[in-house]
Design a protein around this motif. Sequence first.
Motif, short mmCIF file in Angstrom:
data_model
loop_
_atom_site.label_atom_id
_atom_site.label_comp_id
_atom_site.label_asym_id
_atom_site.label_seq_id
_atom_site.Cartn_x
_atom_site.Cartn_y
_atom_site.Cartn_z
N GLU A 109 2.35 5.32 -2.65
CA GLU A 109 0.94 5.12 -3.04
C GLU A 109 -0.03 5.93 -2.17
OE1 GLU A 109 3.55 2.56 -2.32
OE2 GLU A 109 2.46 1.75 -4.02
N ASN A 155 5.64 0.53 -4.08
CA ASN A 155 6.14 -0.61 -3.29
C ASN A 155 4.98 -1.41 -2.67
OD1 ASN A 155 5.34 1.13 -1.27
ND2 ASN A 155 7.41 1.53 -0.50
N GLY A 205 2.66 -0.84 -0.69
CA GLY A 205 2.21 -0.67 0.68
C GLY A 205 2.66 0.66 1.25
MG LIG Z 1 4.40 2.77 -0.51
#
Ligand SMILES: [Mg+2]
Length: 554
Positions: free
Chosen positions: A439, A466, A468
């Motif tokens: 991300e 995921n 984070g």
């Molecule tokens: Mg991540």
Amino acid sequence: MTIDVATGIARILKQEGVDWVSTFPVCRVNNALGREGMPMLMLRDDRYAVAVADAFSRITAGTRIGVCTFQGGVNAAGLQYAYAGLAQAYEDGSPVLCITDGVPAGSSGNSQFDVASSMKTVSKWFGYLDKPERVPEFMRRAFTMLRSGRPGPVILAIPNATATYDETADPYRPVKGWKSAPDPADIRAAVALLLQARNPLIYAGEGVIYAGASGELKALAELANMPVITTLKAKGAFPENHPLFVGVRGDQVEHFLNKSDAILAVGSSLSPGRFSHRIPDAAKKTIIHCNVDELHINKIYPTAQAVIGDARMTLQALRQEVCDRTSGAGRPPGTMAAEVKAARDKGLAKYRELMASGEKPINPYRVYGDLMKVLDLHNSFVTHESGNTRDQLSTVFDTLIPWGFLGWGNVSTLGFSLAAAIAAKKAFPDRATVAVTGEAGLGYMLGNLEVLLREKLGVTVAHISNGGFAGYGPGFWGPGHDPFTHSVLGPDEVDMSKVIGALGFHSERVREPMEVVPALRRALATNASGRPAYIEFVCCQYPVYGQWVGRASE
Ligand SMILES: [Mg+2]
Ligand SMILES: Cc1ncc(C[n+]2csc(CCOP(=O)(O)OP(=O)(O)O)c2C)c(N)n1
């Protein structure tokens, strides 16, 4: 004929075989590029303008030079933002040509930010065009440096793009670039050491790729029967399905690095950075260091024997010398291939299991395993992001051709993967092209996604979602790391496939392991018609991968 500086530069770029220039406005040279019919690939920020051109030079191993322009001069906002891209290009030694407006005569010293001194820290050469008639000279120097010796960025600052000069006074002829062969005495000494060694290991760096020496590397490894490891940036320099290929990282690499009594480093600085190995017990090993110049010789580790020169000529000469000294027989094969296979099977066993895992949320290794199934590994391009995707892919992804996978980042600037994928599509339009990101990487690339639609670049962005920033080591949430700064809105709060789908991408969100292959197939099929794709794979947090030797996980 009298022409202006910008037109002169545009014409010389064409003479040098440059087909397009990446840019973020403004730059005064752009008007002339437009008038002279040079296609411009407009990115959505200056850092990307540099990164795409940088990646193009890497992916073509400098056989085609990536060129970019960005804003400079007194209002050097573009240049300040481009600095991140320049630093990355310089850190990774990429031969990219960057053109910017120079501070005009009479305006120096006005700004707080000192353009010239900052540019000198991130370039092989920073040229300030102080007289219009020096255009041919500066461009000759630039292309000489871009095509010869240790690769690195060249930056040209043009303070007055409309000043004129006589184009016929010093007619421009394209620059070839030069290489040098190693000293034959060094080759003899290197081979004498190699043949004395009981457990020599080849440590191949990106210089092998720049020299176009993958074939020569394979020929030497086979004749001398030596196992091969590659650096992250050289991933693909040696075919990874070859019986002598050990790996980039992980337990099997550690086994061979520990066991080796001699290391033949070719085209690598051997610098123990954040994303490379330390050489264990280096002082007790015989290090034969083959490099294009002396910069890295006797750096960090004592060099037993240096061989300075072009990697291709060096590998050819080493092979010939091994051949001559062993009457063509090379080093006896022994059980080397079996030992490599056993070490790889052991080191990769747990990842191979995960690549078939049906667990939910999806294990990221399942995505990588399925990606390998879906892609033609002889005709595709994959790259990673900073964070877990780098560490995991460089542990398991099988690269069969040079630049089938771009490993990047001695220092890894988040967001580079999309720039690399754009460059790869420009370099090899027919190759399926995939950027794998987390991300944080996605956040850096969001503004530039529009470029893919506008330019009809059929690239797939595969998001290992995921929720984070796993980052490195045990994950940022892990003990002793950044537990307060890893969490972002995840797939349960934001549907990125809708966000990016609304832009015009083919987009999907995948939660089922069984859906990974079909979703990838659909994305790649869409790409074939020039439409980009984004797939969010909803994955578990799984910060597990092969280690760099001598570096505790952190
Ligand atoms: Mg991540
Ligand atoms: C420009 C920049 N700033 C900071 C970092 C440090 N950094 C490395 S990985 C990472 C987070 C990665 O998170 P994500 O993209 O979600 O990938 P994951 O590791 O979770 O797969 C950060 C902040 C970096 N590499 N580049």
